[in-house]
Design an enzyme around this catalytic site. Structure first.
Site, PDB file in Angstrom:
ATOM      1  N   LYS A  40       0.816  -1.225   0.000  1.00  0.00           N
ATOM      2  CA  LYS A  40       0.000   0.000   0.000  1.00  0.00           C
ATOM      3  C   LYS A  40       0.847   1.273   0.000  1.00  0.00           C
ATOM      4  O   LYS A  40       0.527   2.243  -0.676  1.00  0.00           O
ATOM      5  CB  LYS A  40      -0.945  -0.008   1.200  1.00  0.00           C
ATOM      6  CG  LYS A  40      -1.997  -1.097   1.071  1.00  0.00           C
ATOM      7  CD  LYS A  40      -3.016  -1.064   2.163  1.00  0.00           C
ATOM      8  CE  LYS A  40      -3.851  -2.340   2.149  1.00  0.00           C
ATOM      9  NZ  LYS A  40      -4.528  -2.576   0.870  1.00  0.00           N
ATOM     10  N   GLY A  41       1.940   1.265   0.773  1.00  0.00           N
ATOM     11  CA  GLY A  41       2.779   2.457   0.821  1.00  0.00           C
ATOM     12  C   GLY A  41       3.435   2.727  -0.523  1.00  0.00           C
ATOM     13  O   GLY A  41       3.372   3.837  -1.074  1.00  0.00           O
ATOM     14  N   ALA A  42       4.054   1.679  -1.087  1.00  0.00           N
ATOM     15  CA  ALA A  42       4.738   1.827  -2.377  1.00  0.00           C
ATOM     16  C   ALA A  42       3.730   2.200  -3.466  1.00  0.00           C
ATOM     17  O   ALA A  42       4.014   3.053  -4.318  1.00  0.00           O
ATOM     18  CB  ALA A  42       5.452   0.527  -2.733  1.00  0.00           C
ATOM     19  N   ASN A  43       2.564   1.579  -3.445  1.00  0.00           N
ATOM     20  CA  ASN A  43       1.548   1.893  -4.463  1.00  0.00           C
ATOM     21  C   ASN A  43       1.148   3.370  -4.396  1.00  0.00           C
ATOM     22  O   ASN A  43       1.011   4.045  -5.424  1.00  0.00           O
ATOM     23  CB  ASN A  43       0.293   1.037  -4.260  1.00  0.00           C
ATOM     24  CG  ASN A  43       0.526  -0.430  -4.568  1.00  0.00           C
ATOM     25  OD1 ASN A  43       1.529  -0.786  -5.182  1.00  0.00           O
ATOM     26  ND2 ASN A  43      -0.389  -1.281  -4.146  1.00  0.00           N
ATOM     27  N   ASN A 183     -12.851   2.256   3.315  1.00  0.00           N
ATOM     28  CA  ASN A 183     -13.999   1.786   2.550  1.00  0.00           C
ATOM     29  C   ASN A 183     -15.085   1.464   3.587  1.00  0.00           C
ATOM     30  O   ASN A 183     -14.883   1.649   4.796  1.00  0.00           O
ATOM     31  CB  ASN A 183     -13.637   0.607   1.633  1.00  0.00           C
ATOM     32  CG  ASN A 183     -13.153  -0.606   2.404  1.00  0.00           C
ATOM     33  OD1 ASN A 183     -13.458  -0.781   3.592  1.00  0.00           O
ATOM     34  ND2 ASN A 183     -12.380  -1.453   1.754  1.00  0.00           N
ATOM     35  N   THR A 213     -14.596   5.437   0.398  1.00  0.00           N
ATOM     36  CA  THR A 213     -14.551   4.929  -0.986  1.00  0.00           C
ATOM     37  C   THR A 213     -15.590   3.824  -1.169  1.00  0.00           C
ATOM     38  O   THR A 213     -15.804   3.005  -0.266  1.00  0.00           O
ATOM     39  CB  THR A 213     -13.149   4.399  -1.338  1.00  0.00           C
ATOM     40  OG1 THR A 213     -12.760   3.434  -0.357  1.00  0.00           O
ATOM     41  CG2 THR A 213     -12.129   5.525  -1.345  1.00  0.00           C
ATOM     42  N   ASP A 245      -5.384   2.642  -3.342  1.00  0.00           N
ATOM     43  CA  ASP A 245      -4.102   3.345  -3.186  1.00  0.00           C
ATOM     44  C   ASP A 245      -4.015   4.517  -4.161  1.00  0.00           C
ATOM     45  O   ASP A 245      -3.540   5.600  -3.813  1.00  0.00           O
ATOM     46  CB  ASP A 245      -2.939   2.379  -3.424  1.00  0.00           C
ATOM     47  CG  ASP A 245      -2.949   1.243  -2.413  1.00  0.00           C
ATOM     48  OD1 ASP A 245      -3.339   1.504  -1.258  1.00  0.00           O
ATOM     49  OD2 ASP A 245      -2.580   0.115  -2.770  1.00  0.00           O
TER      50      ASP A 245
HETATM   51  O1  RIB Z   1      -3.729  -2.137  -1.789  1.00  0.00           O
HETATM   52  C1  RIB Z   1      -3.208  -3.141  -2.607  1.00  0.00           C
HETATM   53  C2  RIB Z   1      -1.986  -3.738  -1.989  1.00  0.00           C
HETATM   54  O2  RIB Z   1      -2.358  -4.421  -0.815  1.00  0.00           O
HETATM   55  C3  RIB Z   1      -1.293  -4.761  -2.843  1.00  0.00           C
HETATM   56  O3  RIB Z   1      -0.358  -4.204  -3.728  1.00  0.00           O
HETATM   57  C4  RIB Z   1      -0.692  -5.706  -1.822  1.00  0.00           C
HETATM   58  O4  RIB Z   1       0.692  -5.624  -1.742  1.00  0.00           O
HETATM   59  C5  RIB Z   1      -1.344  -5.341  -0.509  1.00  0.00           C
HETATM   60  O5  RIB Z   1      -0.476  -4.681   0.285  1.00  0.00           O
END
Ligand code: RIB
Length: 307
Positions: A40-43, A183, A213, A245
């Protein structure tokens, strides 16, 4: 340029596309497998960078093959990684994801993400002080989530708390966030409420401003009086992983344009993100969001016009 700091998880997503979900004890033949960067952080960091923000990520990876690939991917997106820890005695986080019939199931093993500490956040104080917004989610230790909320609040920097995956939190933490972005299911968990209670009633009762959301139905937001609906944008969906994300990242990036506009752009960005398999694969650039907003009508206005 908008400056965003993200405090959160970094995972390698192991994604299997299947005709349906397997039951307990059952083996199925899948259709496709991908290992792609996620967490979630990286996304949220990647989505914010693609939307044109200057982004720094505070997190941790293991000293392994996944970690190297994850770090390279983040650097290629132009994300500042001065506060990324590489741990020699931990594996990188992973998420085993099954995508079937437009839904997903995810099991996360936090590994290195469980070692993102309050001290690491505190050491990024000068970075956070200069940020326009901070994003934090809950795939890292809750004490680190709390430290992020308290530091942002002390420095007067808006913190957007994305309470995912769902966990109950102390009320006073929620009051430190500028916006909390659950959500429907996460909101009920957060407020320890009956999940069947009307989500608008829960929004009214929440002790903090909520941006809720609702997938393809868009989002609801409430700052003072009544919850307001921002309809969703109808686009073909392949994989909804990472849509939340993308929504959070866009909300942070466009917050300076005012909440209604930021939520509208966040709904558009999230709708665009679901077109490809993998969380980060379909995340849009700013011009794609602008084009969608210029050419498309929101679901509700289409319904009102009987389209
Ligand atoms: O929000 C989606 C993410 O949740 C995915 O990329 C997975 O790594 C989980 O962390």
């Amino acid at each position: 340029m908008t400056r965003i700091v993200v405090v959160g998880s970094i995972n390698m997503d192991l994604v299997t596309q299947a005709p349906r979900f397997a039951g307990p004890g059952e083996t199925l033949l899948g259709e496709r497998f991908l290992s792609v960067p996620g967490g979630k952080g990286a996304n949220q960091a990647v989505a914010a960078a693609r939307l044109g923000a200057e982004v720094a990520l505070i997190g941790a990876i293991g000293d392994d093959g996944f970690g190297q690939r994850l770090q390279r991917g983040l650097a290629d997106e132009g994300i500042a990684l001065d506060h990324l820890l590489t741990l020699h005695d931990a594996a990188s986080g992973t998420a085993s994801i099954t995508v079937a019939q437009g839904e997903n199931q995810i099991i996360v093993v936090p590994a290195a993400n469980a070692r993102v500490t309050p001290a690491q956040v505190e050491s990024a104080r000068s970075l956070i002080e200069r940020a326009d917004a901070v994003l934090v989610q809950m795939e890292i230790p809750l004490e680190t989530v709390e430290a992020t909320l308290r530091l942002g609040h002390r420095l007067g920097v808006p913190v957007i708390l994305n309470p995912a995956p769902a966990q109950k939190l102390p009320i006073d933490w929620l009051q430190l966030a500028r916006y909390v972005t659950p959500n429907q299911h996460e909101q009920a968990t957060l407020l320890d409420a009956d999940p069947h209670e009307d989500f608008r009633d829960l929004m009214r009762r929440a002790p903090c401003p909520v941006v809720l959301t609702r997938g393809s139905e868009g989002a609801w937001y409430r700052e003072q009086a009544e919850p307001i609906h921002q309809p969703g944008f109808k686009l073909a969906a392949v994989d909804s992983t990472g849509a939340g994300d993308t929504f959070n990242a866009a909300l942070a990036v466009f917050l300076h344009e005012g909440l209604p506009q930021a939520v509208r752009k966040a709904c558009a960005a999230a709708a665009l993100s679901v077109g490809k398999l993998g969380a980060q694969t379909g995340m849009p650039g700013r011009s794609e969001v602008d084009t969608l907003l210029a050419h498309s009508t929101d679901l509700d206005s289409r319904k009102r016009r009987g389209v």
